[in-house]
Design a protein around this motif. Sequence first.
Motif, PDB file in Angstrom:
ATOM      1  N   CYS A 195      71.562  73.194  -7.507  1.00 35.54           N
ATOM      2  CA  CYS A 195      71.497  72.193  -8.565  1.00 35.54           C
ATOM      3  C   CYS A 195      72.608  71.178  -8.322  1.00 35.54           C
ATOM      4  N   PRO A 196      72.272  69.894  -8.204  1.00 37.87           N
ATOM      5  CA  PRO A 196      73.305  68.885  -7.929  1.00 37.87           C
ATOM      6  C   PRO A 196      74.080  68.438  -9.155  1.00 37.87           C
ATOM      7  N   GLY A 197      73.594  68.797 -10.352  1.00 34.99           N
ATOM      8  CA  GLY A 197      74.193  68.274 -11.567  1.00 34.99           C
ATOM      9  C   GLY A 197      73.583  66.921 -11.918  1.00 34.99           C
ATOM     10  N   PHE A 198      74.122  66.294 -12.933  1.00 29.97           N
ATOM     11  CA  PHE A 198      73.579  65.023 -13.432  1.00 29.97           C
ATOM     12  C   PHE A 198      74.179  63.885 -12.618  1.00 29.97           C
ATOM     13  N   VAL A 199      73.507  63.568 -11.528  1.00 27.64           N
ATOM     14  CA  VAL A 199      74.000  62.599 -10.557  1.00 27.64           C
ATOM     15  C   VAL A 199      73.399  61.224 -10.825  1.00 27.64           C
ATOM     16  N   ALA A 200      74.192  60.200 -10.674  1.00 30.98           N
ATOM     17  CA  ALA A 200      73.715  58.822 -10.848  1.00 30.98           C
ATOM     18  C   ALA A 200      72.906  58.401  -9.627  1.00 30.98           C
ATOM     19  N   PHE A 206      70.273  55.702 -12.730  1.00 37.15           N
ATOM     20  CA  PHE A 206      71.723  55.700 -12.537  1.00 37.15           C
ATOM     21  C   PHE A 206      72.487  56.023 -13.820  1.00 37.15           C
ATOM     22  N   ARG A 207      71.888  56.885 -14.641  1.00 40.50           N
ATOM     23  CA  ARG A 207      72.547  57.298 -15.883  1.00 40.50           C
ATOM     24  C   ARG A 207      73.462  58.506 -15.676  1.00 40.50           C
ATOM     25  N   GLY A 208      73.428  59.102 -14.509  1.00 43.39           N
ATOM     26  CA  GLY A 208      74.213  60.309 -14.261  1.00 43.39           C
ATOM     27  C   GLY A 208      75.709  60.058 -14.261  1.00 43.39           C
ATOM     28  N   VAL A 209      76.447  61.150 -14.325  1.00 40.89           N
ATOM     29  CA  VAL A 209      77.911  61.065 -14.402  1.00 40.89           C
ATOM     30  C   VAL A 209      78.582  61.558 -13.122  1.00 40.89           C
ATOM     31  N   ARG A 210      77.797  62.055 -12.175  1.00 40.11           N
ATOM     32  CA  ARG A 210      78.350  62.528 -10.915  1.00 40.11           C
ATOM     33  C   ARG A 210      77.904  61.610  -9.779  1.00 40.11           C
ATOM     34  N   GLN A 214      79.123  64.245  -4.750  1.00 40.32           N
ATOM     35  CA  GLN A 214      79.401  65.442  -5.540  1.00 40.32           C
ATOM     36  C   GLN A 214      78.139  66.286  -5.691  1.00 40.32           C
ATOM     37  N   GLY A 215      77.014  65.614  -5.893  1.00 38.36           N
ATOM     38  CA  GLY A 215      75.759  66.335  -6.044  1.00 38.36           C
ATOM     39  C   GLY A 215      75.315  67.041  -4.781  1.00 38.36           C
ATOM     40  N   ALA A 216      75.774  66.562  -3.631  1.00 37.77           N
ATOM     41  CA  ALA A 216      75.374  67.153  -2.347  1.00 37.77           C
ATOM     42  C   ALA A 216      76.183  68.384  -1.980  1.00 37.77           C
TER      43      ALA A 216
END
Length: 243
Positions: A195-200, A206-210, A214-216
Amino acid sequence: MTDMKIALVTGANKGIGYEIAAGLGTLGHRVGVGARDEQRRTDAVEKLRAAGVDAFGVPLDVTDDASATAAASLIEQRFGRLDVLVNNAGITGGVPQEPSLVDPATIRAVVETNVIGVVRVTNAMLPLLRRSPSPRIVNMSSSVGSLTRQSGPGGTTTTGPVAVAYAPSKTFLNAVTLQYAREFAGTGILINMACPGFVATDLNGFRGVRTPAQGAATAVRLATLPDDGPTGGFFEDAGEIPW
């Protein structure tokens, strides 16, 4: 044949997929950039090479049988094996995705890419992965695929918006990954979900915060596990994710 580890990342022309390719390249892997669009694929390969990554392009549409077969043939002809497969390509299906409003065709399209596409590419690459001394497969999932996180006491939704196409596609993918892990038991093939998390990214406007880098990170770690590493697991930066 080459002594360098050979990796293929689907959907690697941008966002998280690109950063996974960059991360593996930094670790010394020769990385195939799997992507449908020729120009975007070429641009990504050139950018990776400029950063010192040994990258090459792989034309690949994960929804097309012939494309997956051709991609496997390309890798076989050039390298004779594959060491790492990261199934990153995916779609959200857009909105609306409330169960009472969604077009069934949306669910079908999302599952075709996010689940069947993973099966299609994995099976096409399996003969090459079996030739690797340490084969690794990483399927990019999401915490919204966790039934535990999706439902709290009384069935209250606790993670993400209502998304009857996207979220269940990741739950489906997790279940499929477990079945592969069972089949691969004792073969040396390690397969896990990241899971990469909430990535922009453009996937979420592009609403993500990571950041994509970081997601990779989790995917890169799972793609380079030692031989005694886990298999059939569901991971994020903080550790295992509940089902």
